[in-house]
Enzyme design. Structure first.
Site, PDB file in Angstrom:
ATOM      1  NE  ARG A 125      -4.725  -5.689  -4.510  1.00 34.60           N
ATOM      2  CZ  ARG A 125      -3.640  -5.183  -5.085  1.00 34.60           C
ATOM      3  NH1 ARG A 125      -3.136  -5.785  -6.141  1.00 34.60           N
ATOM      4  NH2 ARG A 125      -3.062  -4.091  -4.625  1.00 34.60           N
ATOM      5  CE  LYS A 165     -16.358 -18.630   3.111  1.00 36.50           C
ATOM      6  NZ  LYS A 165     -14.991 -18.477   3.627  1.00 36.50           N
TER       7      LYS A 165
END
Length: 530
Positions: A125, A165
């Protein structure tokens, strides 16, 4: 310097990568047209040796590193699914990684080379989503582990993002505000240069060592340099101040989400019956480890929900009061003095050497809300809390969790419990795309409808004078955000409990199983791009 991360055996892959490290990095460089600037030989050796020290700081007989912890939990959960091996390899593989080095001029005129990282774990996604942390020990393996956890976290609470991240290997306390601004803006440029930031590509957020200030600098840099033809440029980052397109409620979202999830677990009859716990949050005793953003807001809202916060632990001291601490007064004391020690409302306190021992005090709920591996194989046997609600990422090692469960404690996993931050980041991203704040189009309409209902009651002789104004008020942006956050957390709890009961497994395994199923469903429906 092509070996980006030292390995115990350079010919072997990192635990969470499907290919060898060198091939993974090479393909990443080719696919994104990346390049590495040459470093001076002493700098290369210094960085390599520092990284090796970090890598070998935990011996083979001790606890695994964070990336290995995620892999162990993933492998355990995968055994509870019927997902084929090839799909599991695709789900676990880290898609793209970036390491950059750039010079910064300090206020005294000296020059330092800054190392920055970004990992995009999954593109099932898009955009990818994940925080940026500033910490001296940040390395590529750590951001890969955190990125993978973000993927699973988003899936658990039904937030339609892939995981990412980032990190910058600095101690922010050692830099001035002006220096931090230079570092942040240059890091933002590097991310954009290599395709690791953008409203539809990768959307960072705050993490350890960063906050709304740093997100504002990133947003401003991106908008000024690259947003001339992009009306959605404000959505390049979340966790911004409200003046920069932030959403009301984002600051406290992670800590509040911890409270919503824990409270809802304690409202579930099947959960309380399964673990022989008295239902309800009222009068439950709470100890919080960490008094930063997550820890403070968790303590604050637990107290507002009727629980009793009896202990707060920081790296340089801890305080305890069996009758409950005044969280707001303690926060003010901590802000003024830089330490919890000396707080007049404490019965007992401990300095840095003995602070972590307060985690072993009896309580109903222990909230580790600092860094990874706070609860490990050595202190887990002494933990007396009935519930461990993980406010931090990876605060409990796999071995520690085994010990806690064997001793009758319940671990509420980070990938569910601390997902409040990314949930509200999703709301902020939606707000930036729609260019209108939540409630702006509906608040007065709702107020008129509620007032009309009260008028009808009054017309039929029912006294409504005692009803407060807030009952008849329309929902503000914060009201809507809080409502959306609570609904998100409660749905995640419901799904996790259902799977835990069905599979007779821990809540961490159940959360992972749910994430894997959802990711498999996404890949199955979309297929693979040729």
């Amino acid at each position: 310097e092509t070996q980006l991360v030292p390995s115990k055996n350079p010919s072997q892959p990192l635990p969470l990568c499907s290919k060898s490290l060198s091939l993974s990095i090479t393909m990443s460089l080719l696919n994104k047209s990346l390049y590495l600037r040459p470093l001076a030989l002493p700098a290369i050796h210094s960085l390599r040796n520092a990284a090796r020290r970090r890598m070998f700081s935990v011996g083979p007989a001790e606890e695994p590193r964070f990336l290995e912890m995620v892999k162990l939990n993933f492998e355990t959960a995968s055994k509870y699914t019927d997902i084929n091996e090839g799909m599991l390899q695709q789900i676990v593989a880290c898609n793209s990684v970036l390491r950059v080095s750039f010079p910064i001029a300090r206020d005294d005129g000296s020059i330092v080379v800054i190392r920055g990282y970004r990992a995009q774990h999954s593109h099932h996604r898009t955009p990818c989503k994940g925080g940026i942390r500033y910490a001296a020990a940040v390395d590529l393996q750590e951001v890969e582990a955190l990125a993978s956890l973000m993927t699973f976290k988003c899936a658990v609470v039904n937030v339609p993002f892939g995981g990412a991240k980032g990190g910058v290997a600095i101690d922010p306390k050692q830099y001035s505000v002006r220096e931090l601004e230079r570092i942040t803006r240059r890091y933002a440029v590097e991310l954009r240069k290599y395709g690791f930031i953008g409203p539809g590509v990768d959307v960072p957020a705050p993490d350890v060592g960063t906050g709304a200030r740093e997100m504002s600098w990133i947003k401003d840099t991106y908008s000024v340099l690259y947003g001339m033809d992009d009306i959605f440029s404000n959505a390049c980052v979340t966790g911004k101040p409200k003046s920069q397109g932030g959403v009301d409620g984002r600051t406290e979202a992670t800590g509040l989400g911890v409270c919503y999830a824990t409270r809802y677990f304690l409202q579930k009859e099947e959960f309380c019956k399964r673990h022989n716990i008295t239902p309800g949050i009222k009068d439950k005793t709470i100890i919080v480890q960490g008094f930063g953003n997550v820890g403070y807001y968790a303590a604050k809202f637990f107290q507002e929900f009727g629980a009793k916060v009896i202990g707060i632990i920081e790296y340089n001291g801890a305080v305890y009061n069996s009758n409950g601490l005044d969280v707001e007064a303690l926060k003010q004391h901590h802000t003024n003095n830089g330490t919890l020690l000396g707080f007049p409302g404490a019965e007992r306190e401990a300095d840095a050497a003995g602070a972590t021992a307060f985690m072993e005090e009896e309580c109903d709920v222990l909230v580790p809300a600092a860094l990874e591996k706070a609860i490990h194989m050595h202190n887990a046997p002494r933990i007396k809390a009935k519930i461990i609600a993980e406010g931090a990422n990876g605060p409990t090692t796999p071995k520690a969790e085994e010990i806690l469960i064997a001793n009758g404690s319940v671990v509420l996993p980070d990938m569910l419990v601390n997902a409040g931050g990314v949930s509200v980041s999703y709301f902020e991203w939606l707000k930036n795309l729609s260019h209108v704040s939540f409630g702006r189009l509906t608040r007065r309409w709702e107020e008129r409808g509620k007032q009309g209902f009260l008028d009808i009651l009054s017309h039929h002789g029912i006294d409504v004078s005692h009803i407060g104004h807030e009952v008849g008020a329309g929902a503000s942006e914060r009201d809507i955000v809080y409502s959306g956050l609570e609904d998100t957390m409660c749905k995640g709890v419901d799904e996790t409990i259902a799977t835990a009961l069905d599979k007779n497994c821990s809540y961490r395994v159940a959360a992972f199983v749910n994430a894997l199923r959802k990711m498999q469903g996404t890949y199955a429906d979309a297929g693979f791009t040729i």
